[in-house]
Design a protein around this motif. Structure first.
Motif, short mmCIF file in Angstrom:
data_model
loop_
_atom_site.label_atom_id
_atom_site.label_comp_id
_atom_site.label_asym_id
_atom_site.label_seq_id
_atom_site.Cartn_x
_atom_site.Cartn_y
_atom_site.Cartn_z
N ARG A 83 0.87 -1.20 0.08
CA ARG A 83 -0.03 0.05 0.10
C ARG A 83 0.96 1.19 -0.01
NH1 ARG A 83 -4.71 1.75 4.31
NH2 ARG A 83 -5.06 3.69 3.09
N SER A 87 0.16 7.65 2.20
CA SER A 87 -0.60 8.80 1.75
C SER A 87 0.20 10.01 1.32
CB SER A 87 -1.49 9.18 3.04
OG SER A 87 -2.37 8.25 3.40
N ARG A 88 0.04 10.70 0.27
CA ARG A 88 0.23 11.79 0.02
C ARG A 88 -0.17 13.12 0.45
NH1 ARG A 88 0.08 12.29 -6.47
NH2 ARG A 88 -0.92 14.24 -5.48
N ARG A 89 0.56 13.98 0.75
CA ARG A 89 0.24 15.15 1.63
C ARG A 89 0.66 16.38 0.65
NH1 ARG A 89 -1.49 14.62 7.06
NH2 ARG A 89 -0.84 12.82 7.69
N GLU A 98 -4.48 15.29 3.63
CA GLU A 98 -4.13 14.29 3.00
C GLU A 98 -4.96 14.39 1.34
OE1 GLU A 98 -4.77 10.58 4.34
OE2 GLU A 98 -4.11 11.28 6.60
N GLN A 123 -6.19 12.14 0.03
CA GLN A 123 -7.49 11.39 -0.06
C GLN A 123 -8.63 12.43 0.59
OE1 GLN A 123 -6.19 8.60 2.67
NE2 GLN A 123 -5.48 7.08 0.86
#
Length: 194
Positions: free
Chosen positions: A2, A5-7, A189, A191
């Motif tokens: 996985r 997460s990109r920020r 994030e 997301q």
């Protein structure tokens, strides 16, 4: 595997007029105090309208009158009437009873001049005018009410109106200034929290 997460820093708002972003920033401060609102590139634009139900009128009729006024002022483009779940069906029925044709976002998208949109599906939409109905009801009914209200307040590219019968949430009417671009900018994030 996985991916982590990109920020990304959300520091600039390109589509929302400055006066509307300043109001939305007040909601963001409550919804996500660790974040700062984006700086609006467009400092022009009308101040958000606050429309309270007048004596002898009902909230639903005030919403309809405001939607028709905003549509006429706009000329062309779309008006979204953003509403909490408890008022959705009654508002749609009242538009029909008054002979004002509306679209339903769930069924029609934004193809009508005036569209009734449940607040739960407003994320990602862009409209010319947003009319946010009874902000306190959105706070009370949505699981993440403050975030839902922030999202509703950030949909309009031209004009914003808040129609209410109940008192507005204190944080919307407080004299406290919205955060500026020079304050620390929050990291979100990709997301997306909102």
């Amino acid at each position: 595997n996985r991916r982590p997460s990109r920020r990304a820093e959300l520091t600039v708002g390109y589509r929302i007029p400055g006066p509307s972003m300043a109001l939305a920033a007040k909601a963001l401060k409550v919804a996500a105090p660790e974040l700062s609102a984006p700086q609006a590139v467009r400092q022009d634009g009308d101040e958000p309208r606050f429309v309270e139900t007048a004596d002898g009128s009902t909230l639903l009729d005030t919403v309809i009158d405001t939607a028709v006024e905003e549509r006429e002022a706009l000329g062309s483009g779309n008006v979204a009437v953003i509403v909490a779940p408890s008022s959705y069906e009654a508002l749609v029925e009242r538009f029909g009873a008054r002979g004002v044709e509306v679209g339903l976002a769930i069924r029609d998208g934004l193809d009508h001049p005036i569209t009734v949109v449940p607040v739960g599906v407003v994320k990602g939409l862009e409209v010319d005018v947003a009319i946010v109905v009874e902000p306190q009801a959105i706070l009370d009914e949505e699981p993440q009410g403050e975030r839902s209200l922030y999202v509703a307040l950030t949909r309009a590219t031209k004009r914003l109106a808040l129609v209410h019968d109940e008192p507005l949430p204190d944080f919307l009417v407080s004299g406290e200034a919205a955060p500026t671009a020079t304050e620390s900018i929050g990291i979100v994030e990709v997301q997306t929290l909102f």
